[in-house]
Motif scaffolding. Structure first.
Motif, PDB file in Angstrom:
ATOM      1  N   LEU A 130       0.833  -1.207   0.000  1.00 47.39           N
ATOM      2  CA  LEU A 130       0.000   0.000   0.000  1.00 47.39           C
ATOM      3  C   LEU A 130       0.867   1.256   0.000  1.00 47.39           C
ATOM      4  O   LEU A 130       0.574   2.219  -0.723  1.00 47.39           O
ATOM      5  N   ILE A 131       1.919   1.262   0.797  1.00 47.75           N
ATOM      6  CA  ILE A 131       2.795   2.435   0.853  1.00 47.75           C
ATOM      7  C   ILE A 131       3.545   2.597  -0.469  1.00 47.75           C
ATOM      8  O   ILE A 131       3.764   3.724  -0.938  1.00 47.75           O
ATOM      9  N   LYS A 132       3.919   1.492  -1.095  1.00 53.25           N
ATOM     10  CA  LYS A 132       4.550   1.578  -2.414  1.00 53.25           C
ATOM     11  C   LYS A 132       3.578   2.168  -3.438  1.00 53.25           C
ATOM     12  O   LYS A 132       3.968   2.976  -4.286  1.00 53.25           O
ATOM     13  N   ALA A 133       2.314   1.762  -3.347  1.00 52.16           N
ATOM     14  CA  ALA A 133       1.302   2.320  -4.250  1.00 52.16           C
ATOM     15  C   ALA A 133       1.098   3.802  -3.963  1.00 52.16           C
ATOM     16  O   ALA A 133       0.934   4.611  -4.888  1.00 52.16           O
ATOM     17  N   MET A 134       1.117   4.176  -2.683  1.00 54.87           N
ATOM     18  CA  MET A 134       0.972   5.583  -2.327  1.00 54.87           C
ATOM     19  C   MET A 134       2.129   6.407  -2.882  1.00 54.87           C
ATOM     20  O   MET A 134       1.937   7.540  -3.347  1.00 54.87           O
ATOM     21  N   ASP A 149      -7.638   2.059   1.686  1.00 60.18           N
ATOM     22  CA  ASP A 149      -7.560   3.092   0.657  1.00 60.18           C
ATOM     23  C   ASP A 149      -6.353   3.994   0.913  1.00 60.18           C
ATOM     24  O   ASP A 149      -5.702   3.913   1.964  1.00 60.18           O
ATOM     25  N   ILE A 150      -6.085   4.872  -0.036  1.00 62.52           N
ATOM     26  CA  ILE A 150      -5.032   5.879   0.123  1.00 62.52           C
ATOM     27  C   ILE A 150      -5.723   7.212   0.390  1.00 62.52           C
ATOM     28  O   ILE A 150      -6.277   7.835  -0.523  1.00 62.52           O
ATOM     29  N   ASP A 151      -5.726   7.609   1.653  1.00 63.59           N
ATOM     30  CA  ASP A 151      -6.440   8.810   2.090  1.00 63.59           C
ATOM     31  C   ASP A 151      -5.438   9.928   2.356  1.00 63.59           C
ATOM     32  O   ASP A 151      -4.710   9.905   3.356  1.00 63.59           O
ATOM     33  N   LEU A 152      -5.425  10.905   1.468  1.00 63.23           N
ATOM     34  CA  LEU A 152      -4.451  11.989   1.529  1.00 63.23           C
ATOM     35  C   LEU A 152      -5.121  13.320   1.843  1.00 63.23           C
ATOM     36  O   LEU A 152      -6.299  13.527   1.550  1.00 63.23           O
TER      37      LEU A 152
END
Length: 313
Positions: free
Chosen positions: A120-124, A159-162
């Motif tokens: 997930l962090i790599k995708a972020m 999810d990626i919540d920014l």
């Protein structure tokens, strides 16, 4: 903790382990108006299958709709704070009850610096490369919220919540996202490209149908989907707007009293939407026609605490 100056979406953890989101920018001097987001399993358990969270050591549950308000009122009334203009108590945390503060911008920095990185962090990182870095913006103007902020995200499901801080940065990110959505090879698409996100959901809006809702959400551009080839996942990506420090005005204490006068239905012209992306969203307006209800001579602005009504006009 007396010198704290927190803003929307910063997080407060109390001595009991309750996790609150700071709500908006205007607060009484003795504390912060908040929304209760999570509680450890020792204090609260939910039957909602979406509510479960864990950091591998402890279990937490997320509150949905008005669950948090009822929970605080019944179990932890000390976390109700007086809103003097309203003359009512709302969910909030007194400064003396704050055990820890978590800042979204610091959490993002820690996640990017940590090794090894999960999928997930790599995708972020890829998302940030295609948006923040490609736009020439600084990561100092971004943060994370939700499970990413609190360390109990799931690498395969979250999810990626920014967060994007500041109106100028928001507009640049929106422009970049619009370009990415139009490029089918980018891996990005608009979450609200069709009505699938609202299909089968309980509909509570009375004057807004599903098609209208989706149209508005689509044009806001901050809700996207990223197809990550490495993990094989299609991941929801959000860029939630929060004011930069320089945009926050010292409004504490300016409103002396709020009086309930009743409902009206009116046709308004929006004169200024500078604060429409934020919580609360504020629209400077001029009335064109009072359709229903009492006549208001000095109707100057609409203030909304519904996230769905941000960037609506």
């Amino acid at each position: 903790m007396a010198s704290l100056r927190l803003r929307d979406r910063d997080a407060i953890i109390t001595r009991e382990g309750l996790i609150f989101r700071v709500f908006g920018y205007t607060h009484p001097p003795e504390g912060y108006i908040c929304d209760l987001e999570y509680a450890p399993a020792e204090l609260f358990q939910s039957k909602n299958p979406k509510a479960f969270r864990t950091d591998g050591k402890r279990v937490f549950y997320k509150f949905y709709e008005d669950e948090g308000w009822h929970f605080v009122k019944k179990k932890f009334p000390q976390h109700m704070i007086l809103h003097k203009p309203l003359g009512k108590k709302v969910v909030g945390v007194h400064k003396g009850d704050i055990a820890e503060v978590r800042l979204p911008e610091q959490a993002l920095k820690r996640l990017l610096e940590a090794e090894p990185k999960d999928e997930l962090i790599k995708a972020m990182q890829k998302v940030l490369e295609a948006t923040v870095h490609a736009t020439g913006l600084s990561l100092e103007n971004f943060g994370v919220f939700g499970s990413l902020l609190h360390g109990f995200y799931h690498p395969k499901f979250s999810d990626i919540d920014l967060i994007v801080y500041g109106r100028e940065n928001l507009e640049k990110i929106r422009q970049t996202l619009e370009e990415l959505y139009s490029d089918k090879s980018s891996g990005f698409s608009n979450e609200f490209a069709d009505t699938s996100p609202v299909k089968g959901k309980l509909w509570r809006y009375k004057n807004l149908n599903r098609e209208e809702f989706v149209w508005h959400q689509r044009r806001k551009l901050i809700y996207g989907v990223f197809r990550d080839e490495a993990s094989g996942r299609t991941i929801k990506v959000e860029f939630e707007p929060v004011k930069s420090r320089s945009e926050i005005k010292g409004e504490d204490g300016e409103t002396e009293k709020i009086t309930w006068m009743g409902w009206i239905k009116a046709l308004l012209r929006v004169k200024d939407d500078l604060e429409a992306p934020y919580m609360p969203s504020i629209y400077q307006v001029e009335p064109l026609q009072i359709v229903e209800g009492r006549r208001i001579g000095n109707l100057e602005r609409v203030v909304s605490y519904l996230e769905e009504f941000r960037m609506q006009a």
